[in-house]
Design an enzyme around this catalytic site. Structure first.
Site, PDB file in Angstrom:
ATOM      1  N   CYS A  41     -25.937  78.248  55.262  1.00 34.24           N
ATOM      2  CA  CYS A  41     -27.299  78.606  54.860  1.00 34.24           C
ATOM      3  C   CYS A  41     -27.369  80.085  54.544  1.00 34.24           C
ATOM      4  O   CYS A  41     -28.427  80.589  54.183  1.00 34.24           O
ATOM      5  CB  CYS A  41     -28.294  78.313  55.976  1.00 34.24           C
ATOM      6  SG  CYS A  41     -28.197  76.665  56.589  1.00 34.24           S
ATOM      7  N   CYS A 112     -37.034  84.255  59.703  1.00 37.28           N
ATOM      8  CA  CYS A 112     -35.882  85.124  59.409  1.00 37.28           C
ATOM      9  C   CYS A 112     -35.655  86.128  60.533  1.00 37.28           C
ATOM     10  O   CYS A 112     -34.573  86.689  60.667  1.00 37.28           O
ATOM     11  CB  CYS A 112     -36.090  85.909  58.124  1.00 37.28           C
ATOM     12  SG  CYS A 112     -36.585  84.905  56.737  1.00 37.28           S
TER      13      CYS A 112
END
Ligand code: FES
Length: 200
Positions: A41, A112
């Site tokens: 990812c 994030c």
């Protein structure tokens, strides 16, 4: 433009000039290292810490990531925040604390910012393991909430970080509760706990 997020000066500063980045040729024997995330990812995070063993304080914190601007800025500021902190104190630093220091982050970018503190906890646990303090290691094992679809509490938390706010949205993200439905009360409870934890 409406809904346009204005990034704070602090965030821009840490993105443009990230602090404490671990260089590829750094041969320092760090006391604890932690890696989390998934290379596939593109969001892997490595954290390395040096510890003053006499008083259990973090003296240096370096990191490396392939994450986005928000991941870079939040980890940069996290690495500054934890220098000088006791290990126990650093272990408790949450993504919310980091986002506060940055002066805010758009909601869809909050996820994030969680990699840095996860990697930090992993580095602290690594330090404990290497220094005969295994009793202090706290594991963050996932617990299955939806038996039918094999969905864990960690997946529910991730869905919340990625934007799920209602039970329906949680189902769209995870497919939980789509067979017998017995997990619904527990899932709804966790949903509101995680919204509270990260966004309240
Ligand atoms: S336990 Fe979740 S659908 Fe059955």
């Amino acid at each position: 433009m409406e809904n346009e997020w204005v990034y704070t000066e602090k965030l821009k500063e840490h993105f443009m000039h990230p602090q404490n980045v671990l260089s590829d040729d750094d041969k320092t024997p760090y006391d604890g290292r932690g890696i989390v995330g998934n290379m596939k990812c593109g969001d892997q995070m490595l954290m390395a810490i040096k510890v003053d063993k006499a008083n259990g304080t973090i003296t240096d914190c370096r990191w490396k990531t392939y994450g986005c601007a928000s991941a870079i800025a939040s980890t940069s500021i996290l690495s500054e925040m934890v220098k000088g902190m006791k290990l126990e104190e650093a272990y408790k630093v949450s993504p919310k604390d980091v986002v506060k220091q940055l002066g805010g982050l758009p909601e869809h970018k909050i996820h994030c910012s969680v990699l840095g503190d996860k990697a930090l906890r992993s580095a602290i646990n690594d330090y404990y393991a290497k220094n005969g303090m295994s009793d202090k290691i706290k594991t963050e094992e996932a617990r299955i909430v939806c038996q039918c679809m094999n969905v864990t509490d960690h997946e529910i938390e991730n869905a919340v970080l990625e934007g799920a706010r209602t039970y329906l949205e949680l189902q769209e993200h995870t497919k939980l509760g789509t067979v017998c439905g017995q997990c619904k009360p527990e899932a709804e409870k966790l949903l509101s706990e995680y919204i509270n934890k990260h966004f309240a």
